[in-house]
Scaffold this active site. Sequence first.
Site, PDB file in Angstrom:
ATOM      1  CG  ASP A   1      46.723  76.593 -23.120  1.00 47.86           C
ATOM      2  OD1 ASP A   1      45.720  75.856 -22.981  1.00 47.86           O
ATOM      3  OD2 ASP A   1      46.636  77.815 -23.302  1.00 47.86           O
TER       4      ASP A   1
ATOM      5  CB  VAL B   1      40.834  89.322 -27.699  1.00 51.57           C
ATOM      6  CG1 VAL B   1      41.004  89.775 -26.257  1.00 51.57           C
ATOM      7  CG2 VAL B   1      40.617  90.520 -28.612  1.00 51.57           C
ATOM      8  N   GLY B   2      43.192  87.247 -26.424  1.00 48.38           N
ATOM      9  CA  GLY B   2      43.406  86.114 -25.539  1.00 48.38           C
ATOM     10  C   GLY B   2      43.562  86.556 -24.101  1.00 48.38           C
TER      11      GLY B   2
END
Length: 844
Positions: A627, A511-512
């Site tokens: 990122d 899950v992000g």
Amino acid sequence: MELIKWVLYSLVIFLVLVNGSFALYTPPESYLIACGSSQNITFQGHTYIPDSQHSSFVLKTGNSVVASSNSSSNAPFPFYQSARVFTEKASYRFEIRKEGRHWVRLYFSPLPKSSHDLTSASLTVVTDDFVLLSNFSFKKHKGSFMFKEYAINVTSDILVMTFIPSNGSVAFVNAIEVVSMPNELFADQALAVDPIAPFSGLSELAFETVYRVNMGGPLITAQNDTLGRTWVNDLKYLHMNSSVFNVSVNPSTIKYPEGVTPETAPNLVYATADTMGDANVNDQNFNITWVFPVDPNFSYFVRVHLCDIMSKSLNTLVFNLYINSDTALVSFDLSSITNDLSVAYFKDFVSNVSADSSTLTVSVGPDSMADLTNATMNGLEIMKISNALKSLDGLSSVDILLPSSSSKKNIVGIIVGSVVGALAAVALVGLCCCCLVGRKSKSSPQQGGHSWLPLPLYGNSLTLTKMSTTSQKSGTASCISLASSNLGRFFSFQEILDASNKFDEKLLLGVGGFGRVYKGTLEDGTNVAVKRGNPRSEQGLAEFRTEIEMLSKLRHRHLVSLIGYCDERSEMILVYEYMANGPLRSHLYGSDLPPLSWKQRLEICIGSARGLHYLHTGASQSIIHRDVKTTNILLDENFVAKVADFGLSKAGPALDQTHVSTAVKGSFGYLDPEYFRRQQLTEKSDVYSFGVVLMEVLCTRPALNPVLPREQVNIAEWAMSWQKKGMLEQIMDKNLVGKVNPASLKKFGETAEKCLAEYGVDRPSMGDVLWNLEYALQLQETSSALMEPEDNSTNHITGIQLTPLEHFDNSVSMIEGGNSCTDEDPEDVATSAVFSQLVNPRGR
């Protein structure tokens, strides 16, 4: 001393109650129900009425029995001595005069002498829109009582609460509270962390209270809270009991500014605090950390209550706040916001807890930029947020549990649906006429019906080719022109459902911030990763657009390949090649996977560097990832590293520019300090982040760990201090001790040190980083007698060559079947089998 302290606290509470310092809130609705009881029960100044006698709600059940027992006289609440037991589905209907958020409180205790085995009862409780409990049983519960508190936004004049027995068992409940709360108690927005960004839409979600903590103070019961809440002492959640010093003031001195009231938190919460001052530790540069066990795979609403009750003057308390490993507040000067001391203040956050974690940590610590070593916290509330299925427990939805619901909203839905259907029939006739006209003229494009904006095709283009492509399987139009671009295969939503087994939670990979990622299998047996975004999130839309734009132009062995996408039904779904060994981080710490060898770690770092080097130099315009971190470096079945997640990527500066001016985005702990200060992004920002990754690979610990002493919180600062001492082996992963060639470790440490230089101009390019890492690998594989050459990134070692940059110019032609390659590694020439999906896409 402890006894005296608690006596003083009790005296303070008594004085507050006597003086009536609480402006009591009177809720429009207040249902207090003793289920199964034959008489009224008075407790803590409130009267609970039997569910069989209450006139303001309806108990609808086909079959229920009453259970009672006198053996629970030692129970914390007197209504635990009776229960309503349901042998089939039953519901309570509450009339709601004022719509808005309501407290829903449920009390459970399995009575031992009931005619049914309540300990084995399987409890499922749902409202009109949310699942509160799913198949709960006391067999797995560590206590004989259970209290649940929820905050639900009621948007109609009826609230239906349904109890569903399952597995051939029964359901039961001892007491129910439905009490309205002030509308301003919970706003619609909060601040999301990882990365920091606004989070909106909270009013559409349900909360479950998990923890409500009074830092440094005593237990506060419902009698002492204007909204009937209970606040517990924080001592058992402290990571180190000796790390705090308790302070307190007279509650009457607490000031409530506009927007903060006693309903936010009672002044007894703001009048006590945990601080760092005079803590019983040798080193005063540390963080105060609280650790809370939580359910994984949920997001959590975190409200922090702060009040400066210890400072003698303004601007003398500056500190940082961390939630998990994310920095939530930086250099936070409380008095600069409140403009006074002893002023109540709170801040709301939203944090995700991943599948591989079962704790949520909150920490405060001194700001390294300020010459002030103190931090404080007064209170903390942690609430679980309902998931995409509108559930707070398990993976079932209301639609599944109540498929034949006849609630008022369904009746209204039928009426509205009939009207809409009639209008749709008329509209359909007109649409058919328009389609016929358009077909003749061949000039009227189809438009996909989406609640989010159409996607540009490439780069920063703001225009959209008005040409849609229809999925052969679904017949649904896409708003992206696939016929004239290489955006990959278009998947219908039904194909996505089939591949992911209807988003089966057993296939959940992670899950992000963008959404959830599931493992999927296409019809031809190809394994894929399905990344499902949240259509309500504007940040998710931006990432979705960027991901498609970037990856549609990029093909490299060390970049995760985009196979295709789906944009039906307001969904934002991306389909990638499946990386069997998951993120690099899970192989370093936080899991039970076997440790990587030093050679494997070097090869993974080299592969990642190749991918980033291609981003910076291989396209017509450089691309900055923005990122880079260990969770965005994925490993395939052969442990080949590939850089992933291009949602925050940015086109690099033009030839006549030195940087790109843009808002700061990324992950704390990996952020380039120069970029953070000046908001000027360059390729060297990725180099800095990669330097953090190198240290993370060597030391196997998070980039930020607020639980550790202050000097160890940031891995970049901590590891650099040891590197400058020439003692990097002292902090390396213990699994590597004695297995690393000293010369290889030295070259690796020097490379990381250059990457972590304060200023971008002093950092090497990714090409130089790649060269040095390849050299470190050669040193590991050759005899230790090999003399290390001068520390010069332009030295050439036999057998190690970098691809000339001009070779990258035509790398995108791989998509068209060309033979150009992006790396002299022979394996990089071969196109992965996954590209067959791109060369001959189906469903166009």
